[in-house]
Design an enzyme around this catalytic site. Structure first.
Site, PDB file in Angstrom:
ATOM      1  N   CYS A  14     -15.757  89.973 -38.008  1.00 41.04           N
ATOM      2  CA  CYS A  14     -14.323  89.789 -38.274  1.00 41.04           C
ATOM      3  C   CYS A  14     -13.518  91.091 -38.231  1.00 41.04           C
ATOM      4  CB  CYS A  14     -14.128  89.082 -39.611  1.00 41.04           C
ATOM      5  SG  CYS A  14     -15.264  89.633 -40.897  1.00 41.04           S
ATOM      6  N   GLY A  31     -14.726  87.112 -46.817  1.00 42.92           N
ATOM      7  CA  GLY A  31     -15.701  87.590 -45.835  1.00 42.92           C
ATOM      8  C   GLY A  31     -17.139  87.478 -46.333  1.00 42.92           C
ATOM      9  N   LYS A  77     -30.062  70.850 -48.459  1.00 38.98           N
ATOM     10  CA  LYS A  77     -29.485  70.365 -49.727  1.00 38.98           C
ATOM     11  C   LYS A  77     -28.161  69.609 -49.521  1.00 38.98           C
ATOM     12  CE  LYS A  77     -26.571  73.973 -51.747  1.00 38.98           C
ATOM     13  NZ  LYS A  77     -26.361  75.156 -50.929  1.00 38.98           N
ATOM     14  N   ARG A 118     -25.397  89.635 -31.665  1.00 36.99           N
ATOM     15  CA  ARG A 118     -24.277  90.448 -31.143  1.00 36.99           C
ATOM     16  C   ARG A 118     -24.711  91.654 -30.329  1.00 36.99           C
ATOM     17  NH1 ARG A 118     -21.234  90.374 -36.856  1.00 36.99           N
ATOM     18  NH2 ARG A 118     -20.450  88.230 -36.777  1.00 36.99           N
ATOM     19  N   THR A 124     -20.226  73.070 -44.257  1.00 33.32           N
ATOM     20  CA  THR A 124     -19.816  73.028 -45.671  1.00 33.32           C
ATOM     21  C   THR A 124     -19.411  74.411 -46.186  1.00 33.32           C
ATOM     22  OG1 THR A 124     -22.137  73.326 -46.233  1.00 33.32           O
ATOM     23  CG2 THR A 124     -21.305  71.059 -46.244  1.00 33.32           C
ATOM     24  N   HIS A 162      -8.411  90.541 -43.893  1.00 32.47           N
ATOM     25  CA  HIS A 162      -8.831  91.944 -43.907  1.00 32.47           C
ATOM     26  C   HIS A 162      -7.669  92.828 -43.438  1.00 32.47           C
ATOM     27  CE1 HIS A 162     -12.734  90.384 -44.542  1.00 32.47           C
ATOM     28  NE2 HIS A 162     -13.277  90.575 -43.357  1.00 32.47           N
ATOM     29  N   ARG A 184     -14.558  96.573 -49.929  1.00 35.01           N
ATOM     30  CA  ARG A 184     -14.228  95.214 -50.370  1.00 35.01           C
ATOM     31  C   ARG A 184     -13.180  95.302 -51.469  1.00 35.01           C
ATOM     32  NH1 ARG A 184     -15.689  91.257 -47.276  1.00 35.01           N
ATOM     33  NH2 ARG A 184     -17.813  92.027 -47.198  1.00 35.01           N
TER      34      ARG A 184
HETATM   35  N1  LIG Z   1     -16.513  84.705 -44.026  1.00 35.41           N
HETATM   36  C1  LIG Z   1     -16.136  85.410 -42.947  1.00 35.41           C
HETATM   37  O1  LIG Z   1     -15.056  86.018 -42.877  1.00 35.41           O
HETATM   38  C2  LIG Z   1     -16.999  85.469 -41.746  1.00 35.41           C
HETATM   39  C3  LIG Z   1     -16.445  86.008 -40.596  1.00 35.41           C
HETATM   40  C4  LIG Z   1     -17.214  86.071 -39.462  1.00 35.41           C
HETATM   41  C5  LIG Z   1     -18.500  85.605 -39.511  1.00 35.41           C
HETATM   42  N2  LIG Z   1     -19.021  85.088 -40.647  1.00 35.41           N
HETATM   43  C6  LIG Z   1     -20.404  84.592 -40.617  1.00 35.41           C
HETATM   44  O2  LIG Z   1     -20.406  83.165 -40.735  1.00 35.41           O
HETATM   45  C7  LIG Z   1     -21.544  82.749 -41.448  1.00 35.41           C
HETATM   46  C8  LIG Z   1     -21.142  81.870 -42.626  1.00 35.41           C
HETATM   47  O3  LIG Z   1     -20.293  82.583 -43.468  1.00 35.41           O
HETATM   48  P1  LIG Z   1     -19.474  81.860 -44.633  1.00 35.41           P
HETATM   49  O4  LIG Z   1     -18.591  82.895 -45.180  1.00 35.41           O
HETATM   50  O5  LIG Z   1     -18.907  80.571 -44.202  1.00 35.41           O
HETATM   51  O6  LIG Z   1     -20.694  81.565 -45.696  1.00 35.41           O
HETATM   52  P2  LIG Z   1     -20.824  80.404 -46.784  1.00 35.41           P
HETATM   53  O7  LIG Z   1     -19.516  80.006 -47.313  1.00 35.41           O
HETATM   54  O8  LIG Z   1     -21.857  80.893 -47.725  1.00 35.41           O
HETATM   55  O9  LIG Z   1     -21.430  79.140 -45.960  1.00 35.41           O
HETATM   56  C9  LIG Z   1     -22.704  79.148 -45.394  1.00 35.41           C
HETATM   57  C10 LIG Z   1     -22.932  77.844 -44.608  1.00 35.41           C
HETATM   58  O10 LIG Z   1     -24.199  77.914 -43.951  1.00 35.41           O
HETATM   59  C11 LIG Z   1     -24.979  76.796 -44.312  1.00 35.41           C
HETATM   60  N3  LIG Z   1     -26.400  77.129 -44.325  1.00 35.41           N
HETATM   61  C12 LIG Z   1     -27.010  78.072 -45.066  1.00 35.41           C
HETATM   62  N4  LIG Z   1     -28.347  78.084 -44.815  1.00 35.41           N
HETATM   63  C13 LIG Z   1     -28.551  77.131 -43.883  1.00 35.41           C
HETATM   64  C14 LIG Z   1     -29.707  76.636 -43.222  1.00 35.41           C
HETATM   65  N5  LIG Z   1     -30.907  77.149 -43.453  1.00 35.41           N
HETATM   66  N6  LIG Z   1     -29.556  75.621 -42.334  1.00 35.41           N
HETATM   67  C15 LIG Z   1     -28.347  75.086 -42.081  1.00 35.41           C
HETATM   68  N7  LIG Z   1     -27.207  75.516 -42.669  1.00 35.41           N
HETATM   69  C16 LIG Z   1     -27.315  76.522 -43.572  1.00 35.41           C
HETATM   70  C17 LIG Z   1     -24.477  76.433 -45.688  1.00 35.41           C
HETATM   71  O11 LIG Z   1     -24.853  75.103 -46.015  1.00 35.41           O
HETATM   72  P3  LIG Z   1     -24.970  74.620 -47.559  1.00 35.41           P
HETATM   73  O12 LIG Z   1     -23.583  74.336 -48.039  1.00 35.41           O
HETATM   74  O13 LIG Z   1     -25.812  73.398 -47.444  1.00 35.41           O
HETATM   75  O14 LIG Z   1     -25.636  75.733 -48.309  1.00 35.41           O
HETATM   76  C18 LIG Z   1     -22.977  76.604 -45.483  1.00 35.41           C
HETATM   77  O15 LIG Z   1     -22.454  75.506 -44.777  1.00 35.41           O
HETATM   78  C19 LIG Z   1     -22.302  84.025 -41.801  1.00 35.41           C
HETATM   79  O16 LIG Z   1     -23.270  84.248 -40.787  1.00 35.41           O
HETATM   80  C20 LIG Z   1     -21.261  85.088 -41.758  1.00 35.41           C
HETATM   81  O17 LIG Z   1     -21.806  86.346 -41.461  1.00 35.41           O
HETATM   82  C21 LIG Z   1     -18.298  84.994 -41.769  1.00 35.41           C
END
Ligand SMILES: NC(=O)c1ccc[n+]([C@@H]2O[C@H](COP(=O)([O-])OP(=O)(O)OC[C@H]3O[C@@H](n4cnc5c(N)ncnc54)[C@H](OP(=O)(O)O)[C@@H]3O)[C@@H](O)[C@H]2O)c1
EC number: 1.2.1.11
Length: 329
Positions: free
Chosen positions: A126, A157, A37, A97, A9, A234, A227
């Site tokens: 990233c 990000g 949730k 990592r 999600t 990026h 940022r």
């Molecule tokens: N954004 C980027 O560019 C990027 C790039 C590389 C890596 N990442 C990494 O990818 C991850 C997610 O980033 P995002 O940007 O997608 O964040 P995000 O939009 O905040 O999404 C977080 C996701 O993790 C789920 N989640 C949170 N706590 C959880 C739990 N205890 N059990 C199961 N699922 C859980 C959330 O579910 P709910 O909707 O139910 O809260 C949501 O689906 C992070 O570790 C981040 O460091 C991000």
């Protein structure tokens, strides 16, 4: 192939589902997972609706692959539990990592290090992925001595919370803050938390992950990560000093022939990469390639990529593709 998408999600999770669809990854059963949730919530994949399940339900279904994008703590706790039932985890968080027992993989560079025994595989940060994609072929040819990188990073990000903050600020609404300061009309010289040495975690990821992926601890790297109120990807200003001299047109040609890289570099036509145009694309874009005239053997470049694509989802799916193609899952 039974595939769990953990964090389905979220910002990365949503793009993950798109990339799996676009690249026609052989998913026979999709298992979307998110926090408690969101359990029961419906998500769409290939025109069909799927219900989000809990971590434990997903583990009980024993997927062959689980792609995690749900934060470091979640990954630390749950990835080993998936691995225990035989699932290969590809993890987007920073949890694994720098663990010396885990591989940190950009498929175009070092997928060949993977074996059947790798049950938790780390996807790099990233901002690191787009930089090493560009530097790896140049390192091979000219031998990198030192890298100075300044980043201009998209708010995507930071996840959905940050996008909401910017939208609220545009609309003049007081809402939840993803950052300590307003991001609209601002540039925040802090990505992630500070470490003891005064650098942010994001800056140190650029240092440590680059050395690990290029398998060379002697490469000196120094970074400033900023940022900016941008959503498409990026951008990075990269200054790289080589041991050996180079020819700028040869550099352009090497990059032009590197899979996954698109060179956009023509000052006559004002052609250079920009995040607005990188959004939704899987490639890494490179331009403003020019000699640093202030010291020998040194090059300047401008590197742009969609952090949700090559910086996260695309790279993870490419790892999964490699595992399947080489019979490692
Ligand atoms: N954004 C980027 O560019 C990027 C790039 C590389 C890596 N990442 C990494 O990818 C991850 C997610 O980033 P995002 O940007 O997608 O964040 P995000 O939009 O905040 O999404 C977080 C996701 O993790 C789920 N989640 C949170 N706590 C959880 C739990 N205890 N059990 C199961 N699922 C859980 C959330 O579910 P709910 O909707 O139910 O809260 C949501 O689906 C992070 O570790 C981040 O460091 C991000």
């Amino acid at each position: 192939m039974k595939v769990a998408v953990v964090g389905a999600t979220g910002m990365v999770g949503e793009v993950m589902l798109q990339v799996l669809t676009e690249r026609n990854f052989p998913v026979t059963e999709l298992i979307p997972v998110a926090s408690e949730k969101s359990v029961g919530k419906e998500i769409e994949f290939k025109g069909k609706k799927f219900k989000v399940v809990s971590m434990q339900t997903a583990i009980d279904m024993k997927p062959e692959i689980a792609i995690f994008s749900a934060g470091g703590d979640t990954s630390k706790e749950w990835a080993p539990k998936f691995a225990e039932v035989g699932t290969t985890v590809i993890d987007n968080s920073s949890a694994w990592r720098m663990d010396p027992t885990k591989k940190l993989v950009v498929p175009e560079i070092n997928a060949s290090v993977l074996t059947k025994d790798d049950k938790i595989i780390a996807n790099p940060n990233c901002s690191t992925i787009q930089m090493v994609m560009t530097l790896a072929p140049l390192h091979k040819k000219y031998d990198i001595k030192r890298i100075i990188v300044s980043t201009y990073q998209s708010i995507t990000g930071t996840g959905v919370k940050a996008v909401r903050q910017l939208e609220n600020e545009y609309a003049g609404i007081q809402g939840e803050m993803a950052y300590k300061y307003p991001i609209h009309r601002n540039a925040i010289p802090q990505c992630d938390v500070f470490e003891d040495n005064g650098y942010t975690k994001e800056e140190m990821k650029l240092v440590r992950e680059t050395q690990k992926i290029l398998d060379d601890k002697t490469i000196a790297v120094t970074a400033t990560a900023v940022r900016v109120p941008v959503v498409g990807g990026h951008s990075e200003a990269v200054n790289v000093e080589f041991e050996n001299d180079f020819d700028v047109s040869e550099v352009r040609s090497i990059l032009h022939h590197t899979p996954g890289i698109t060179v956009q570099d023509n000052t006559d036509t004002f052609t250079y990469p920009m995040p607005l145009y990188a959004e939704g694309k899987n490639d890494v874009f490179v331009g403003r390639i020019r000699r640093d005239e202030s010291q020998p053997n040194t090059l300047n470049m401008w590197i742009v990529a969609d952090n949700l694509r090559k910086g996260a989802a695309t790279n993870a799916v490419q790892i999964a593709e490699y595992l399947v193609a080489n019979g490692l899952v």
